[in-house]
Design an enzyme around this catalytic site. Structure first.
Site, short mmCIF file in Angstrom:
data_model
loop_
_atom_site.label_atom_id
_atom_site.label_comp_id
_atom_site.label_asym_id
_atom_site.label_seq_id
_atom_site.Cartn_x
_atom_site.Cartn_y
_atom_site.Cartn_z
N HIS A 80 -22.91 15.50 2.50
CA HIS A 80 -22.79 15.84 1.07
C HIS A 80 -21.66 16.84 0.88
O HIS A 80 -21.51 17.74 1.70
CB HIS A 80 -24.11 16.44 0.58
CG HIS A 80 -24.06 16.87 -0.85
ND1 HIS A 80 -24.10 15.96 -1.89
CD2 HIS A 80 -23.95 18.11 -1.41
CE1 HIS A 80 -24.03 16.63 -3.03
NE2 HIS A 80 -23.93 17.94 -2.76
N LYS A 137 0.82 -1.22 0.00
CA LYS A 137 0.00 0.00 0.00
C LYS A 137 0.85 1.26 0.00
O LYS A 137 0.46 2.29 -0.55
CB LYS A 137 -0.96 0.00 1.20
CG LYS A 137 -2.30 -0.64 0.87
CD LYS A 137 -2.25 -2.14 0.84
CE LYS A 137 -2.65 -2.81 -0.41
NZ LYS A 137 -2.61 -4.28 -0.33
N VAL A 166 0.76 -19.91 -19.33
CA VAL A 166 2.20 -19.92 -19.57
C VAL A 166 2.59 -21.38 -19.74
O VAL A 166 2.40 -22.19 -18.83
CB VAL A 166 2.95 -19.29 -18.37
CG1 VAL A 166 4.45 -19.49 -18.50
CG2 VAL A 166 2.61 -17.81 -18.26
N ALA A 169 -5.68 -10.20 6.34
CA ALA A 169 -5.13 -9.84 7.64
C ALA A 169 -6.22 -9.66 8.69
O ALA A 169 -6.11 -10.13 9.83
CB ALA A 169 -4.31 -8.56 7.51
#
Ligand code: FAD
Length: 477
Positions: free
Chosen positions: A448, A55, A241, A324
């Protein structure tokens, strides 16, 4: 090696998000705990080789992509200069800060942290072996096994070369290859492929099945696939492959698939991301009554107890979903059960998030599950083209959907594809866990302009038109 206590109430083997969460909870409940782990600090795959470094790199990819796309909003940046060393150092710093923090939390809780490899000798004894070969034994009342998982390899092509990477080595970006073949169109391949593509690598993705992200509902995966078509150099579906050899310029790959024109190609690097295997061998299971299934996953009951009453197991080693947060919650349950509490692992919704751009997230029942089970459902979709917030972000391609019971309107599943879907999905998980009705979400005032409103408006669509989506009934049209 660190001192091995002769005896402990709870021995936790493996310090990933499952193991450290179990050890922390057990210590907080007053139990005497030892945590046995190969690394200097807790963290596991997630912190060292998974969630966190990926991340950190995906954030870099996002900044690069947004800077390039800013051209459309009237801002032109120059071509970025990428300092790979600095990028790697930043990722390392993030990991180091988090893992050393976990080490501190262990100390604060007075958990005995033993660095080494644990293996059962019998149902109440562990042998712990350090890196230098020294070893010792520890007696325990209860063990919680949390050794996690490792990348699966292509068994026909076990080539030992730095050009052929797994997720672990792909995360340690040393240089930016000119070309990369990603084998496997699941979430890890797409996340890491996106990072390399943003850095300037020509990325080809090859997937044996007919779609990317085969575990997600097709309508969500399609939105991601639409963007991936532009991000990746090429995506080859239904393609296998069938050959791989290292040559001077890279790795020569032979491909087989109905749409593959050029069957042989050379890539500078290859990333194998075809799934993960449980680390259930080499931990002495044969000396206990613990049972594994045909794939090597340890079999556990609702309380995460194995077939051996003194041994519990949690996390990736117990099976899908290998995530996790699932491991952490299982860890809490196992610790609580050992402490004598009434706990059970029976979630209604375990959220899954793919941190690509756009993100894809879902929880609870999927449309594919419902179809497989022959279950009647009501589905409401809110297209992000009608979201003010998505327009301000320049990302109208997303969708939010709610899957509800047609009789009761109880929310059974939520799916989101779009920027920040991973942050949004928790509202869906909470709704499902609380047995919320679509009207509960509809009547909850959402701020909003936010992407969260898309969840509220999809709940409105369960009952008819939403404020920003009006589809006239056929007779009104
Ligand atoms: P692990 O985290 O694998 O930890 C197991 C630990 O046990 C390791 O530290 C290992 O050193 C130790 N160990 C193994 N054997 C022994 C032994 N015999 N003795 C002592 N110690 C031992 N999940 C998410 O939820 N979100 C994400 O975004 C995400 N991204 C990912 C990205 C990548 C590239 C990868 C590879 C995985 C990602 N995952 C993500 C999955 C996540 O990392 C795992 O589901 C999670 O780490 C599993 O936790 P665990 O505690 O079961 O095992």
């Amino acid at each position: 090696m660190s001192e091995i206590p002769e005896t402990t109430q709870v021995a936790v083997v493996g310090g990933g998000p499952g193991g450290y969460a179990a050890a922390f909870r057990a210590a907080d409940l007053g139990l005497d705990v030892a945590l046995i782990e190969l690394e200097k600090n807790p963290g596991g795959t997630c912190l060292y080789r998974g969630c966190i470094p990926s991340k950190a790199l995906l954030h870099v990819a996002k900044v690069l992509t947004e800077a390039r796309e800013a051209l459309n909003w009237g801002i032109t940046f120059g071509e970025p200069a990428i300092d790979i060393e600095k990028m790697r150092a930043r990722t390392y710093d993030v990991v180091e800060k988090l893992t050393s923090g976990l080490g501190q939390l262990c100390k604060a809780r007075k958990i005995k942290y033993v660095r080494g490899r644990g293996a059962l000798v019998d149902a109440n004894t562990l042998k712990i072996t350090a890196d230098d070969g020294s070893d010792g034994q520890m007696h325990f009342e209860y063990a919680i096994l949390a050794p996690g998982s490792r990348p699966s390899l292509l068994q026909n092509f076990l080539i030992d070369s730095p050009r052929i990477m797994t997720s672990t080595t792909a995360l340690m970006i040393r240089e930016i290859p000119e070309s990369l073949l990603v084998i496997g169109g699941g979430y890890i391949g797409l996340e890491l492929g996106s990072v390399y593509a943003a850095l300037g690598t020509r990325v080809t993705v090859v997937e044996m099945g007919g779609v990317l992200l085969p575990t997600a509902d097709p309508d969500l995966a399609k939105i991601l696939a639409g963007r991936m078509d532009h991000v990746m150099h090429e995506i080859l579906l239904n393609t296998k492959v069938v050959g791989m050899e290292e040559v001077e310029q890279g790795v020569r790959i032979a491909l087989d698939g109905p749409d593959v024109e050029q069957k042989e190609r050379v890539f500078e690097k290859v990333l194998i991301s075809i799934g993960r295997k449980p680390n259930s061998s080499g931990i002495g299971l044969k000396t206990s009554k613990v049972e594994v299934d045909g794939h090597g996953f340890i079999q556990v009951d609702g309380q995460r107890r194995t077939a051996d009453p003194s041994i519990f197991a949690i996390g990736d080693v117990t099976g899908q979903p290998m995530l996790a947060h699932k491991a952490t919650h299982e860890g809490h349950v196992a610790a609580e059960v050992i402490a004598g509490q009434h706990a059970v692992f029976e979630p209604r919704a375990i959220p899954a998030v793919v941190f690509t751009d756009p993100e894809v997230a879902w929880c609870g029942l999927t449309e594919v599950d419902a179809q497989r089970e022959g279950r009647a459902i009501k589905v409401a979709r809110f297209p992000w083209g009608a979201s003010g917030r998505a327009s301000t972000l320049g990302r109208p391609e997303g969708v939010t959907k709610i899957i509800a019971d047609p009789e009761t309107d109880v929310i059974l599943g939520v799916g989101i594809a779009g920027t920040n879907a991973g942050e949004l999905i928790s509202e869906g998980a909470l709704a499902i866990e609380m047995g919320a009705l679509a009207s509960d979400i509809e009547l909850t005032i959402h701020p909003h302009p936010t992407l969260g409103e898309t969840i509220m408006e999809s709940a409105e669509i369960i009952f008819g038109p939403s404020t920003h989506v009006y589809r006239p009934k056929k007779e009104d049209a």
